[in-house]
Motif scaffolding. Sequence first.
Motif, short mmCIF file in Angstrom:
data_model
loop_
_atom_site.label_atom_id
_atom_site.label_comp_id
_atom_site.label_asym_id
_atom_site.label_seq_id
_atom_site.Cartn_x
_atom_site.Cartn_y
_atom_site.Cartn_z
N SER A 75 32.90 1.81 -6.00
CA SER A 75 33.62 0.96 -6.95
C SER A 75 32.82 -0.25 -7.41
O SER A 75 33.25 -0.98 -8.29
N MET A 76 31.64 -0.46 -6.84
CA MET A 76 30.89 -1.69 -7.11
C MET A 76 30.53 -1.84 -8.58
O MET A 76 30.62 -2.92 -9.15
N ASN A 77 30.12 -0.76 -9.21
CA ASN A 77 29.70 -0.85 -10.61
C ASN A 77 30.86 -0.90 -11.59
O ASN A 77 30.65 -1.11 -12.79
N THR A 161 24.77 -10.78 -0.56
CA THR A 161 24.18 -9.52 -1.02
C THR A 161 24.75 -9.00 -2.33
O THR A 161 24.09 -8.19 -2.99
N ALA A 162 25.96 -9.43 -2.71
CA ALA A 162 26.59 -8.85 -3.90
C ALA A 162 26.95 -9.86 -4.98
O ALA A 162 27.09 -9.48 -6.14
N ILE A 163 27.10 -11.13 -4.64
CA ILE A 163 27.57 -12.11 -5.62
C ILE A 163 26.49 -13.10 -6.02
O ILE A 163 26.37 -13.46 -7.18
N ASP A 164 25.70 -13.56 -5.07
CA ASP A 164 24.66 -14.56 -5.34
C ASP A 164 23.78 -14.11 -6.51
O ASP A 164 23.16 -13.04 -6.45
N GLN A 249 30.31 -7.73 -15.16
CA GLN A 249 29.08 -7.77 -14.38
C GLN A 249 29.28 -6.85 -13.20
O GLN A 249 30.22 -7.02 -12.43
N PRO A 250 28.42 -5.86 -13.01
CA PRO A 250 28.65 -4.83 -12.00
C PRO A 250 28.88 -5.35 -10.59
O PRO A 250 29.83 -4.95 -9.94
N LEU A 251 28.07 -6.27 -10.11
CA LEU A 251 28.18 -6.68 -8.71
C LEU A 251 29.13 -7.84 -8.50
O LEU A 251 29.60 -8.06 -7.41
#
Length: 256
Positions: A75-77, A161-164, A249-251
């Motif tokens: 589901s990340m993308n 790992t996913a937002i920064d 934005q995907p992440l």
Amino acid sequence: MPRRYAFGRADEATHPDSVKATLSEFLSTFIFVFAGEGSVLALDKMYTDRAFGASGLVVTALAHALSFFAAVASSMNVSGGHVNPAITFAALVGGRVSVLRAVYYWIAQLLGAVVASLLLRLSTDGMRPVGFSVAGGIGELHGLLMEIILTFGLVYTVYATAIDPKRGSMGTIAPLAIAFIVGANVLVGGPFEGASMNPARAFGPALVGWRWRNHWIYWVGPFVGAALSALIYEFGIIQSEAPIHTHHQPLAPEDY
């Protein structure tokens, strides 16, 4: 200068991207809760006295880590791979999603957990979901503190790992890193209070199994831990201007 916090545009409620992201959160949360709670019921089926021991704890941690990895990666993308109301709350506190998008995600996540628990009860011929409660000899405040700490670590990993925005190549391993911390935290907190770190994961089984003992802990703890982690990472580590709210934005999906 962009505003950090936004309620969400009027057309966001019916925008195709919002619908897709909400559906993605529903399905990914369903996948995670079905496998996570299902592993607990599987152990119940194998050991009727619930004396799982260390091996049972490892099995439960592994099931949660593997299913969370799959749920986030799938589901990340589309939605950012929150799969957890506490992570969505952290994104809201950090200004990474709008209020409207957060509400959509929360509804989807809770519904996904409830549907997973219902189908799990149906497919196991009526086995009652177990959910979470504080272990005997452990006070409620100790359980609350444990949930705060565990969720803090989870959300910190998500942010790093996913937002920064400066995560660089770390974004490619975000689902794996997040799954690792979920599994590790279950190994730590499982024997004490179950290590939920996820209000949806706690709510679905609690509703379907009608087990509400200590349930408030699994809302307050994750939300407090998530908020603390978001504030520290957003304003102490990133230290950037307000995020620009883009269409997608995907992440780290942000609102318009």
